[in-house]
Design an enzyme around this catalytic site. Structure first.
Site, mmCIF file in Angstrom:
data_model
loop_
_atom_site.group_PDB
_atom_site.id
_atom_site.type_symbol
_atom_site.label_atom_id
_atom_site.label_comp_id
_atom_site.label_asym_id
_atom_site.label_seq_id
_atom_site.Cartn_x
_atom_site.Cartn_y
_atom_site.Cartn_z
ATOM 1 N N LYS A 35 0.834 -1.214 0.000
ATOM 2 C CA LYS A 35 0.000 0.000 0.000
ATOM 3 C C LYS A 35 0.862 1.254 0.000
ATOM 4 O O LYS A 35 0.658 2.166 -0.792
ATOM 5 C CB LYS A 35 -0.916 0.022 1.242
ATOM 6 C CG LYS A 35 -1.970 -1.052 1.259
ATOM 7 C CD LYS A 35 -2.875 -0.920 2.466
ATOM 8 C CE LYS A 35 -2.142 -1.107 3.785
ATOM 9 N NZ LYS A 35 -1.518 -2.435 3.948
ATOM 10 N N THR A 36 1.822 1.279 0.912
ATOM 11 C CA THR A 36 2.675 2.454 0.997
ATOM 12 C C THR A 36 3.474 2.602 -0.290
ATOM 13 O O THR A 36 3.663 3.697 -0.803
ATOM 14 C CB THR A 36 3.597 2.347 2.221
ATOM 15 O OG1 THR A 36 2.782 2.155 3.385
ATOM 16 C CG2 THR A 36 4.441 3.589 2.403
ATOM 17 N N ASP A 220 -2.019 7.843 3.723
ATOM 18 C CA ASP A 220 -1.610 6.485 4.137
ATOM 19 C C ASP A 220 -2.219 6.180 5.513
ATOM 20 O O ASP A 220 -2.569 7.100 6.254
ATOM 21 C CB ASP A 220 -0.076 6.402 4.205
ATOM 22 C CG ASP A 220 0.424 4.952 4.162
ATOM 23 O OD1 ASP A 220 -0.417 4.027 4.097
ATOM 24 O OD2 ASP A 220 1.659 4.739 4.182
ATOM 25 N N GLU A 221 -2.322 4.909 5.869
ATOM 26 C CA GLU A 221 -2.871 4.472 7.166
ATOM 27 C C GLU A 221 -4.229 5.125 7.432
ATOM 28 O O GLU A 221 -4.518 5.589 8.537
ATOM 29 C CB GLU A 221 -1.907 4.817 8.322
ATOM 30 C CG GLU A 221 -0.480 4.314 8.148
ATOM 31 C CD GLU A 221 -0.288 2.860 8.551
ATOM 32 O OE1 GLU A 221 -1.290 2.188 8.892
ATOM 33 O OE2 GLU A 221 0.857 2.381 8.508
ATOM 34 N N GLN A 251 -5.977 -3.387 10.425
ATOM 35 C CA GLN A 251 -4.892 -2.809 11.210
ATOM 36 C C GLN A 251 -5.324 -1.543 11.945
ATOM 37 O O GLN A 251 -4.483 -0.718 12.322
ATOM 38 C CB GLN A 251 -3.690 -2.496 10.314
ATOM 39 C CG GLN A 251 -3.039 -3.739 9.750
ATOM 40 C CD GLN A 251 -1.768 -3.407 8.967
ATOM 41 O OE1 GLN A 251 -0.754 -3.060 9.542
ATOM 42 N NE2 GLN A 251 -1.848 -3.504 7.656
ATOM 43 N N ARG A 614 4.620 -7.834 11.030
ATOM 44 C CA ARG A 614 5.853 -7.044 10.951
ATOM 45 C C ARG A 614 7.028 -7.932 10.536
ATOM 46 O O ARG A 614 8.070 -7.464 10.121
ATOM 47 C CB ARG A 614 6.201 -6.379 12.302
ATOM 48 C CG ARG A 614 5.232 -5.329 12.828
ATOM 49 C CD ARG A 614 4.849 -4.322 11.800
ATOM 50 N NE ARG A 614 3.581 -4.702 11.167
ATOM 51 C CZ ARG A 614 3.150 -4.188 10.019
ATOM 52 N NH1 ARG A 614 3.864 -3.288 9.378
ATOM 53 N NH2 ARG A 614 2.018 -4.585 9.494
HETATM 54 P P1 ATP Z 1 1.573 -2.197 6.027
HETATM 55 O O1 ATP Z 1 0.136 -2.576 5.978
HETATM 56 O O2 ATP Z 1 2.310 -2.983 7.051
HETATM 57 O O3 ATP Z 1 1.778 -0.702 6.108
HETATM 58 P P2 ATP Z 1 2.012 -2.019 3.178
HETATM 59 O O4 ATP Z 1 0.816 -2.593 2.535
HETATM 60 O O5 ATP Z 1 2.126 -0.552 3.234
HETATM 61 O O6 ATP Z 1 2.217 -2.668 4.618
HETATM 62 P P3 ATP Z 1 4.603 -1.904 1.992
HETATM 63 O O7 ATP Z 1 5.339 -1.513 3.211
HETATM 64 O O8 ATP Z 1 4.343 -0.901 0.936
HETATM 65 O O9 ATP Z 1 3.250 -2.626 2.402
HETATM 66 O O10 ATP Z 1 5.321 -3.146 1.304
HETATM 67 C C1 ATP Z 1 5.748 -4.272 2.070
HETATM 68 C C2 ATP Z 1 7.075 -4.791 1.553
HETATM 69 O O11 ATP Z 1 6.883 -5.430 0.273
HETATM 70 C C3 ATP Z 1 8.096 -3.715 1.343
HETATM 71 O O12 ATP Z 1 9.355 -4.216 1.689
HETATM 72 C C4 ATP Z 1 7.973 -3.433 -0.142
HETATM 73 O O13 ATP Z 1 9.161 -2.890 -0.661
HETATM 74 C C5 ATP Z 1 7.698 -4.808 -0.722
HETATM 75 N N1 ATP Z 1 6.926 -4.801 -1.990
HETATM 76 C C6 ATP Z 1 5.712 -4.279 -2.181
HETATM 77 N N2 ATP Z 1 5.297 -4.486 -3.454
HETATM 78 C C7 ATP Z 1 6.273 -5.149 -4.089
HETATM 79 C C8 ATP Z 1 6.450 -5.668 -5.409
HETATM 80 N N3 ATP Z 1 5.536 -5.524 -6.353
HETATM 81 N N4 ATP Z 1 7.611 -6.301 -5.680
HETATM 82 C C9 ATP Z 1 8.549 -6.462 -4.737
HETATM 83 N N5 ATP Z 1 8.435 -6.015 -3.475
HETATM 84 C C10 ATP Z 1 7.314 -5.363 -3.143
HETATM 85 MG MG MG Z 2 2.283 0.806 4.842
#
Ligand code: ATP
Ligand code: MG
Length: 738
Positions: A35-36, A220-221, A251, A614
């Site tokens: 997402k981020t 975000d969040e 979350q 995490r």
């Molecule tokens: P959270 O809900 O914990 O905030 P999130 O959904 O924001 O998580 P991110 O932190 O953006 O997730 O991504 C999680 C991990 O996966 C990071 O290390 C990110 O770099 C990696 N990642 C995300 N998408 C890809 C992709 N398409 N290919 C490779 N790595 C990815």
């Molecule tokens: Mg995130």
């Protein structure tokens, strides 16, 4: 312009979201699904592919750290600085607006920000000057009340009138507080948001200016925004601007602070044309960890529902350690961390997460013992916490009345009518006579230097200290600590404050009693073993020395590679290769305050989901059979959350307390035992790990651990009634039991 570098590191769903032609977007997806990452790449896309000026972009995240990282990532992708873009937290951005438009926000140009402590002190002063009974309306509670009204966007005049005296008084306090802030040109954190919202409402021309400017708003969040934050965004977006919000209903962990999960539904109503994007592939964790998280969260009923999968490796099983007690748990964790660090991994890529701040002390002790650097986020180290320093100051005074720093600290805590002027007087008498503050106070009293009111207050304080001393002189260390904490009024003092923070202060004070109960100084024990008569004071002094050493600057410095310690709440959005979830016990996690109602329990479960997700590669969970927490030893049941994870994903590690006669058969469980602490033999004795033994003073117990050699050899025994202790083997005269 070439934009493939923006889209290529994304999967199809992520790419569709990033390059979406839709005006509004809701990305609703589970942990670690990117997402981020999508949000960051969307910004880069807007700028490079859609030719949008960075000037037109506003991005909001949860912490300053996240905001800095976000800006860094965007600049990295764009290959150029983007200072004209607004990226920040709600508070940071709102504050920036108020600084630019102070006049329209009806603030003085040099308005001051009150932090939470300042705010509390102001409320206290107002309560006193309005003659409001602080017993009935504790300042902390008033603060809580005021802040929650502001979070809902309500000023005193907007709050509906209640007939009961209690709420009416709270409302009066709110009003008085508002007036005082207005007069003094001060704004608190909640006020920053409220004012910024009112800035829109009262100044259509300013609103129009920013609506024209920020055509792209990204959040975000989103699941943790509260009412006023959402309202602020909603007004800014108006009917023409584009909103992209990303979040995960699973979350949402700030409900207790006013965050509204309903904002997700609200968004759907307010922006009916919004495209809803779901990301289902998790890139962070092994499939074992992810499956555990998915299963756990499926026990929640009120969820929007989603499915997360990964094509990553299965990884190792989740290790579950059942410790004898909290010390055993801490040592287990630190042993694993040592292996990890010796294996060439970065310590900063590991984290210990816990539900309650009070849990950190035992972990800190264990880390300090082996000299492993660590940092604690969002919280002070145990012996540096205000409430602990206060309690220690009382104990110090018992040992030494001439300890001026200790007196200064607690002479009026809890408040006992010794004002600043009295203390000033005592200080100057001390200076003139070159004596300690305590002696100066005696002089002030004997020579009637002060008003009779001040004299009486001082007398009462000195009497209290003398009484605490004589009443507790023969008590054991932990009884002494408990006696002082209760009788000094410290517990009551915090009870009166009310609210979450005060509750954790009380827990910490109780935890100090635990620390005293577990305190065993090897040298003292050795002397005792030699038949030297030790007084209770000797133990107290040794304990206080230890506490001062612990609070010394042993925390890792800024750039040192250090293990990360934090509560589950502060772990949001972060990721680590190795994660420990400590204290997985009923009452602790889920927390006892939240266990009795469904919504509280579901928020705890979401917190557990945040914790598990995490971890990238390896997750350890631990719980203790018994835990000395808040002063008492309690028998603990494993957290229900453990049972909600499928058994096949979990590898149970346990040091069994089997009995064996020395030198004969092996411990029944030596296999898993090996993995836990290595094969430890207790040499030159008839003892073995797990052996039941008897001690002259502490009774019967089980041998838990062993360290050192020859005359320095020590064993740790978990005694049935007096808890776990380290004893010098050559003096302890332990009798093996069959
Ligand atoms: P959270 O809900 O914990 O905030 P999130 O959904 O924001 O998580 P991110 O932190 O953006 O997730 O991504 C999680 C991990 O996966 C990071 O290390 C990110 O770099 C990696 N990642 C995300 N998408 C890809 C992709 N398409 N290919 C490779 N790595 C990815
Ligand atoms: Mg995130």
């Amino acid at each position: 312009m070439e934009v493939s570098h923006i889209l290529s590191p994304l999967n199809d769903d992520q790419r569709n979201a990033v390059a979406s032609p839709a005006n509004n977007l809701l990305v609703l997806a589970g942990a670690g699904s990117g997402k981020t990452r999508v949000l960051v790449h969307r910004i880069a896309w807007l700028i490079q592919a859609e030719n949008i000026s960075p000037f037109a972009i506003l991005a909001v995240t949860f912490t300053n750290k996240a905001a800095r990282e976000m800006r860094g990532r965007i600049e990295e992708i764009l290959g150029q600085p983007s200072s004209r873009m607004w990226v920040g937290t709600f508070h940071g951005l709102a504050h920036r607006l108020l600084r630019s438009h102070w006049r329209e926000a009806r603030l003085p140009q040099d308005f001051q920000i009150l932090d939470a402590d300042d705010q509390l002190r102001l409320i206290k002063r107002l309560l006193r000057s309005s003659n409001i009974d602080e017993e009935r309306w504790p300042a902390k509670q008033c603060q809580w009340y005021i802040n929650s009204q502001k979070d809902e966007g309500l000023r005193a005049k907007n709050v509906e009138h209640f007939e009961d005296e209690y709420t009416k008084t709270l409302l009066t306090i709110y009003k008085t507080y508002e007036d005082a802030c207005e007069r003094g040109g001060m704004i608190d954190f909640g006020e920053i948001l409220l004012r910024a919202h009112e800035l829109w409402l009262h100044n259509p021309e300013i609103l129009e200016h920013y609506q024209k400017r920020f055509q792209f708003i990204l959040v975000d969040e989103f699941q943790d925004t509260n009412s006023i934050q959402y309202a602020w965004l909603r007004v800014l977006a108006g009917n023409q601007n584009q909103m992209m919000v990303v979040g995960d209903d699973d979350q949402s962990i700030y409900g207790w602070r006013g965050a509204k999960i309903e904002n997700i539904q609200k968004f759907n109503v307010d922006f009916p044309d919004a495209d809803i994007v779901r990301l289902e592939q998790n890139y962070r964790s092994t499939s074992t960890i992810l499956n555990a998280a998915n299963k756990l969260i499926s026990n929640n009923h009120s969820r929007l529902g989603k499915n997360l999968w990964t094509d990553g490796s299965e990884g190792e099983q989740i290790s579950l350690y059942e410790a004898f007690n909290e010390q055993d748990e801490a040592r287990f964790i630190v042993d694993r961390l040592q292996d990890w660090s010796n294996g060439g991994n970065h310590r900063s890529d590991s984290a210990i997460l816990y539900r309650s701040n009070a849990q950190s002390r035992e972990l800190e002790d264990a880390l300090l013992r082996v000299g492993m650097p660590y940092v604690i986020y969002g919280g002070h180290r145990f012996y540096e916490r205000l409430e602990i320093k206060n309690a220690l100051a009382y104990l110090r005074l018992l040992v030494n009345r001439d300890d001026d720093t200790a007196i200064e600290r607690i002479i009026n805590i809890p408040t006992r009518g010794i004002g600043g002027r009295t203390i000033d007087m005592a200080r100057s008498v001390a200076r003139e006579n070159n004596c300690s503050l305590w002696q100066a106070c005696t002089k002030c009293i004997n020579e009637s230097i002060l008003s009779s009111r001040a004299t009486n207050a001082l007398l009462a304080f000195m009497k209290l200290i003398d009484e605490l001393d004589s009443a507790s002189s023969n008590m054991e260390l932990h009884q002494k600590a408990e006696h002082i904490i209760m009788q000094s009024g410290l517990i009551k003092h915090h009870e009166k404050e009310g609210g979450e923070k005060a509750r954790s202060r009380i827990e910490n004070l109780e935890e100090l009693v635990t620390a005293c109960g577990n305190f065993d100084d090897a040298e003292l024990v050795a002397e005792e073993g030699k038949g030297i008569d030790l007084t209770a004071k000797d133990f107290l002094t040794a304990f206080l020395d230890q506490a001062s050493l612990d609070s010394g600057d042993t925390q890792a410095s800024e750039n040192e590679d250090a293990v990360q310690l934090m509560t589950l709440h502060s772990a949001k959005g972060l990721e680590f290769n190795l994660v420990f979830l400590a204290g997985m016990e009923e009452g602790l996690f889920p927390h006892k305050m939240s266990m009795d109602n469904i919504s509280g329990l579901e928020e705890e479960r979401r917190l557990c989901y945040v914790g598990i997700t995490r971890a990238k590669n390896k997750l350890y969970m631990s719980h203790a059979e018994s835990r000395r927490l808040h002063g008492d030893v309690i028998l603990c049941r494993p957290s229900r959350f453990i049972n909600e994870i499928p058994q096949e994903l979990v590898d149970e590690i346990r040091l069994k307390t089997t009995i064996r006669t020395a030198g004969s058969s092996k411990s029944k469980n030596s296999g898993s035992h090996l993995r836990v602490t290595g094969q430890i033999e207790v040499p030159q004795t008839e003892l073995s790990l797990g052996q039941r033994v008897a001690h002259g003073k502490f009774g019967e117990g089980v041998v838990l651990n062993y360290e050192g050699q020859g005359n320095n050899a020590r064993v740790q025994v978990n005694f049935d009634t007096s808890g776990s202790k380290w004893l010098v083997l050559s003096y302890a005269k332990l009798k093996p039991l069959s």
